[in-house]
Motif scaffolding. Structure first.
Motif, PDB file in Angstrom:
ATOM      1  N   THR A  69      37.534  18.796 -18.045  1.00 44.63           N
ATOM      2  CA  THR A  69      38.780  18.429 -18.479  1.00 44.63           C
ATOM      3  C   THR A  69      39.950  19.602 -17.739  1.00 44.63           C
ATOM      4  N   ALA A  70      41.180  19.013 -17.830  1.00 45.38           N
ATOM      5  CA  ALA A  70      42.101  19.932 -17.150  1.00 45.38           C
ATOM      6  C   ALA A  70      43.678  19.626 -17.897  1.00 45.38           C
ATOM      7  N   ILE A  71      44.369  20.759 -17.964  1.00 50.79           N
ATOM      8  CA  ILE A  71      45.745  20.635 -18.774  1.00 50.79           C
ATOM      9  C   ILE A  71      46.462  21.713 -18.151  1.00 50.79           C
ATOM     10  N   PRO A  72      47.938  21.531 -18.224  1.00 52.65           N
ATOM     11  CA  PRO A  72      48.723  22.504 -17.848  1.00 52.65           C
ATOM     12  C   PRO A  72      48.378  24.015 -18.562  1.00 52.65           C
ATOM     13  N   LEU A  73      48.286  24.983 -17.978  1.00 57.35           N
ATOM     14  CA  LEU A  73      48.057  26.284 -18.431  1.00 57.35           C
ATOM     15  C   LEU A  73      49.172  26.734 -19.588  1.00 57.35           C
ATOM     16  N   ARG A  74      50.481  26.188 -19.577  1.00 61.23           N
ATOM     17  CA  ARG A  74      51.461  26.352 -20.406  1.00 61.23           C
ATOM     18  C   ARG A  74      51.047  25.741 -21.913  1.00 61.23           C
ATOM     19  N   ASP A  75      50.071  24.850 -21.982  1.00 61.76           N
ATOM     20  CA  ASP A  75      49.844  23.864 -22.853  1.00 61.76           C
ATOM     21  C   ASP A  75      48.329  24.452 -23.400  1.00 61.76           C
ATOM     22  N   GLU A  76      47.971  25.311 -23.041  1.00 62.89           N
ATOM     23  CA  GLU A  76      46.750  25.924 -23.625  1.00 62.89           C
ATOM     24  C   GLU A  76      47.165  27.090 -24.607  1.00 62.89           C
ATOM     25  N   ALA A  77      46.038  27.670 -25.157  1.00 63.99           N
ATOM     26  CA  ALA A  77      45.921  28.604 -26.168  1.00 63.99           C
ATOM     27  C   ALA A  77      46.637  29.924 -25.776  1.00 63.99           C
ATOM     28  N   ASP A  78      46.984  30.473 -26.641  1.00 63.79           N
ATOM     29  CA  ASP A  78      47.714  31.989 -26.091  1.00 63.79           C
ATOM     30  C   ASP A  78      46.733  32.730 -25.399  1.00 63.79           C
ATOM     31  N   TYR A  79      45.655  32.854 -25.711  1.00 67.61           N
ATOM     32  CA  TYR A  79      44.437  33.813 -25.470  1.00 67.61           C
ATOM     33  C   TYR A  79      44.162  33.441 -23.961  1.00 67.61           C
ATOM     34  N   ILE A  80      44.317  32.045 -23.551  1.00 71.36           N
ATOM     35  CA  ILE A  80      44.056  31.663 -22.327  1.00 71.36           C
ATOM     36  C   ILE A  80      45.158  32.215 -21.417  1.00 71.36           C
ATOM     37  N   GLN A  81      46.403  31.795 -21.899  1.00 73.97           N
ATOM     38  CA  GLN A  81      47.454  32.387 -20.955  1.00 73.97           C
ATOM     39  C   GLN A  81      47.667  33.614 -20.691  1.00 73.97           C
ATOM     40  N   LYS A  82      47.165  34.585 -21.833  1.00 70.28           N
ATOM     41  CA  LYS A  82      47.571  36.087 -21.883  1.00 70.28           C
ATOM     42  C   LYS A  82      47.195  36.763 -20.502  1.00 70.28           C
ATOM     43  N   PRO A  83      46.093  36.608 -19.711  1.00 64.47           N
ATOM     44  CA  PRO A  83      45.945  37.564 -18.715  1.00 64.47           C
ATOM     45  C   PRO A  83      46.906  37.379 -17.492  1.00 64.47           C
ATOM     46  N   PHE A  84      47.434  36.064 -17.401  1.00 58.72           N
ATOM     47  CA  PHE A  84      48.311  35.592 -16.365  1.00 58.72           C
ATOM     48  C   PHE A  84      49.749  36.084 -16.753  1.00 58.72           C
ATOM     49  N   LEU A  85      50.192  36.078 -17.910  1.00 57.76           N
ATOM     50  CA  LEU A  85      51.462  36.726 -18.674  1.00 57.76           C
ATOM     51  C   LEU A  85      51.280  38.187 -18.480  1.00 57.76           C
ATOM     52  N   ASP A  86      50.359  38.780 -18.707  1.00 57.64           N
ATOM     53  CA  ASP A  86      50.231  40.288 -18.666  1.00 57.64           C
ATOM     54  C   ASP A  86      50.303  40.628 -17.027  1.00 57.64           C
ATOM     55  N   ALA A  87      50.039  39.577 -16.124  1.00 55.02           N
ATOM     56  CA  ALA A  87      49.996  40.093 -14.589  1.00 55.02           C
ATOM     57  C   ALA A  87      51.319  39.678 -14.253  1.00 55.02           C
ATOM     58  N   GLY A  88      52.019  39.203 -15.021  1.00 54.80           N
ATOM     59  CA  GLY A  88      53.461  38.568 -14.483  1.00 54.80           C
ATOM     60  C   GLY A  88      53.315  37.103 -13.713  1.00 54.80           C
ATOM     61  N   ILE A  89      52.458  36.482 -14.033  1.00 51.82           N
ATOM     62  CA  ILE A  89      51.929  35.305 -13.363  1.00 51.82           C
ATOM     63  C   ILE A  89      52.711  33.883 -14.252  1.00 51.82           C
ATOM     64  N   ASP A  90      53.285  33.271 -13.503  1.00 53.30           N
ATOM     65  CA  ASP A  90      54.164  32.055 -14.149  1.00 53.30           C
ATOM     66  C   ASP A  90      53.166  31.079 -14.670  1.00 53.30           C
ATOM     67  N   VAL A  91      52.907  30.824 -15.797  1.00 54.80           N
ATOM     68  CA  VAL A  91      51.849  29.758 -16.419  1.00 54.80           C
ATOM     69  C   VAL A  91      52.325  28.551 -16.367  1.00 54.80           C
ATOM     70  N   THR A  92      53.759  28.313 -16.103  1.00 53.83           N
ATOM     71  CA  THR A  92      54.196  26.838 -16.120  1.00 53.83           C
ATOM     72  C   THR A  92      53.964  26.443 -14.523  1.00 53.83           C
ATOM     73  N   GLU A  93      53.173  27.185 -13.572  1.00 57.33           N
ATOM     74  CA  GLU A  93      53.071  26.733 -12.399  1.00 57.33           C
ATOM     75  C   GLU A  93      51.605  26.309 -12.261  1.00 57.33           C
ATOM     76  N   ILE A  94      50.642  26.609 -13.085  1.00 54.05           N
ATOM     77  CA  ILE A  94      49.448  26.487 -12.915  1.00 54.05           C
ATOM     78  C   ILE A  94      48.680  25.409 -14.003  1.00 54.05           C
ATOM     79  N   TYR A  95      47.642  24.798 -13.309  1.00 56.31           N
ATOM     80  CA  TYR A  95      46.888  23.589 -14.011  1.00 56.31           C
ATOM     81  C   TYR A  95      45.923  24.242 -14.281  1.00 56.31           C
ATOM     82  N   TYR A  96      45.343  24.320 -15.497  1.00 52.60           N
ATOM     83  CA  TYR A  96      44.045  25.051 -16.062  1.00 52.60           C
ATOM     84  C   TYR A  96      42.799  23.991 -16.316  1.00 52.60           C
TER      85      TYR A  96
END
Length: 193
Positions: A69-96
């Protein structure tokens, strides 16, 4: 054998069989997952709510034997996005990339490569140039680790993915034979497409 990609609403028909497949495959080491169909069916609905989701499915005849499976990271759960947000990485640019599950008897036939190719193709189709996934990290010498266990790190490296130890989440699920969920560390891998 055939491998086919399904997008958005077309994924709905695959959810019941994918739920069963996830429970069966993730029961093995290193996940040791004590799953439930109700949880799985609810969890997998996320793929029918994102217009840029994909499931790359492997069939033997009409039988689903594997899926990724795959989905844009921005559409995933908060706990999956969190390490990227904490590191200052734009989650709208990543496919998870979510799960990649394949029955044992079909492994070693190139299907895993097709799973990555299908998800990377979907990422590019939707305009993403960075892909990522995460994998559980069990402690060395875990009592349930089979003697012949071989981690997939080398396979992932050959596909161009780099391990990012600084990007970590904790996922919670019950291990085999347990009722209570416990937190497990998940480490992220990334690639530029």
């Amino acid at each position: 054998m055939r491998v086919e990609s399904f997008y958005y609403k077309d994924i709905l028909a695959l959810i019941p069989k994918l739920a069963e497949l996830r429970i069966k495959v993730f029961r093995d080491y290193p996940y040791l997952y004590e799953g439930s169909l109700d949880y799985e069916k609810n969890y997998l609905k996320i793929y029918t709510s994102s217009t840029q989701s994909v499931i790359v499915a492997a069939f033997d005849g009409d039988e689903l034997v594997g899926a990724a499976t795959a989905i844009p990271l921005r559409d995933e759960a908060d706990y999956i996005q969190k390490p990227f947000l904490d590191a200052g990485i734009d989650v709208t640019e990543i496919y998870y990339f979510g799960e990649s599950v394949l029955l044992k008897e079909y492994r070693g036939q190139g299907i895993g490569h097709k799973f990555f190719e299908g998800r990377e193709s979907a990422a590019l189709k939707f305009g993403f140039h960075t892909t990522c996934f995460c994998a559980v990290e069990r402690p060395a010498g875990h009592p349930m680790m089979p003697a012949d266990y071989s981690p997939l790190d080398e396979f992932w490296k050959k596909r161009g993915y780099a391990k990012h130890n600084e990007l970590r989440s904790e996922f919670s699920w019950p291990d085999i034979g347990e009722i209570e969920e416990t937190l497990k560390p998940m480490i992220y891998w990334m690639k530029q497409c």
